[in-house]
Design a protein around this motif. Sequence first.
Motif, mmCIF file in Angstrom:
data_model
loop_
_atom_site.group_PDB
_atom_site.id
_atom_site.type_symbol
_atom_site.label_atom_id
_atom_site.label_comp_id
_atom_site.label_asym_id
_atom_site.label_seq_id
_atom_site.Cartn_x
_atom_site.Cartn_y
_atom_site.Cartn_z
ATOM 1 N N GLY A 126 83.717 -9.858 3.628
ATOM 2 C CA GLY A 126 82.336 -9.407 3.713
ATOM 3 C C GLY A 126 82.075 -8.383 4.797
ATOM 4 N N ARG A 127 83.126 -7.978 5.496
ATOM 5 C CA ARG A 127 82.970 -7.011 6.582
ATOM 6 C C ARG A 127 83.672 -5.705 6.213
ATOM 7 N NH1 ARG A 127 85.857 -7.921 11.968
ATOM 8 N NH2 ARG A 127 85.891 -5.757 12.556
ATOM 9 N N LYS A 128 82.949 -4.610 6.302
ATOM 10 C CA LYS A 128 83.503 -3.306 5.969
ATOM 11 C C LYS A 128 84.265 -2.752 7.176
ATOM 12 C CE LYS A 128 82.080 1.177 4.152
ATOM 13 N NZ LYS A 128 80.939 1.970 3.692
ATOM 14 N N THR A 129 85.475 -2.307 6.925
ATOM 15 C CA THR A 129 86.272 -1.701 7.981
ATOM 16 C C THR A 129 86.910 -0.432 7.438
ATOM 17 O OG1 THR A 129 87.991 -2.102 9.633
ATOM 18 C CG2 THR A 129 88.371 -3.021 7.458
ATOM 19 N N SER A 130 87.086 0.544 8.294
ATOM 20 C CA SER A 130 87.741 1.762 7.847
ATOM 21 C C SER A 130 89.180 1.759 8.339
ATOM 22 C CB SER A 130 87.002 3.002 8.348
ATOM 23 O OG SER A 130 87.041 3.077 9.741
ATOM 24 N N LYS A 177 91.135 8.554 5.601
ATOM 25 C CA LYS A 177 90.376 7.367 5.994
ATOM 26 C C LYS A 177 89.774 6.742 4.735
ATOM 27 C CE LYS A 177 88.122 7.154 9.837
ATOM 28 N NZ LYS A 177 87.163 7.234 10.942
ATOM 29 N N ARG A 178 89.951 5.441 4.619
ATOM 30 C CA ARG A 178 89.385 4.695 3.498
ATOM 31 C C ARG A 178 88.647 3.488 4.058
ATOM 32 N NH1 ARG A 178 94.253 6.809 1.858
ATOM 33 N NH2 ARG A 178 94.376 7.641 -0.241
ATOM 34 N N SER A 179 87.691 3.017 3.310
ATOM 35 C CA SER A 179 86.960 1.814 3.709
ATOM 36 C C SER A 179 87.360 0.667 2.804
ATOM 37 C CB SER A 179 85.454 2.041 3.601
ATOM 38 O OG SER A 179 85.041 2.987 4.538
ATOM 39 N N VAL A 180 87.530 -0.499 3.405
ATOM 40 C CA VAL A 180 87.797 -1.719 2.653
ATOM 41 C C VAL A 180 86.872 -2.810 3.169
ATOM 42 C CG1 VAL A 180 90.194 -1.209 2.058
ATOM 43 C CG2 VAL A 180 89.693 -2.349 4.193
ATOM 44 N N VAL A 181 86.513 -3.718 2.290
ATOM 45 C CA VAL A 181 85.660 -4.839 2.676
ATOM 46 C C VAL A 181 86.525 -6.089 2.690
ATOM 47 C CG1 VAL A 181 83.625 -6.206 2.097
ATOM 48 C CG2 VAL A 181 83.629 -3.730 1.677
ATOM 49 N N ILE A 182 86.669 -6.658 3.869
ATOM 50 C CA ILE A 182 87.490 -7.855 4.076
ATOM 51 C C ILE A 182 86.583 -8.963 4.591
ATOM 52 C CG2 ILE A 182 89.465 -8.838 5.295
ATOM 53 C CD1 ILE A 182 90.291 -6.505 3.507
ATOM 54 N N VAL A 201 92.985 -5.098 -1.440
ATOM 55 C CA VAL A 201 92.105 -5.784 -0.478
ATOM 56 C C VAL A 201 92.703 -7.126 -0.059
ATOM 57 C CG1 VAL A 201 89.838 -6.876 -0.199
ATOM 58 C CG2 VAL A 201 90.010 -4.613 -1.228
#
Length: 80
Positions: A20-24, A13-18, A47
């Motif tokens: 301005g919204r963080k999603t895993s 599992k990784r988190s990315v910010v798209i 990203v």
Amino acid sequence: MVQPFGARSSIKKRSVVIGGRKTSVSLENDFWEEVRNIAQSKDQSVVDFVADVIKGYEGHNVSSALRLSVLEHYRRKTEN
């Protein structure tokens, strides 16, 4: 030596910010590697690539959209 498909591909599992919204996103390591490779081949950051994929696969969760995008990318390559 080539490893069998999935031999080193545990889900991470990784988190990315798209936007301005963080999603895993949970993807197998093999898919993450291909996401990075495809993004690099398009001169994009991961990203930016993920953001483009999300736009094209509305209605899918992000992990599924990325898997489908990787699959589509390599299907197109084999058709040429």
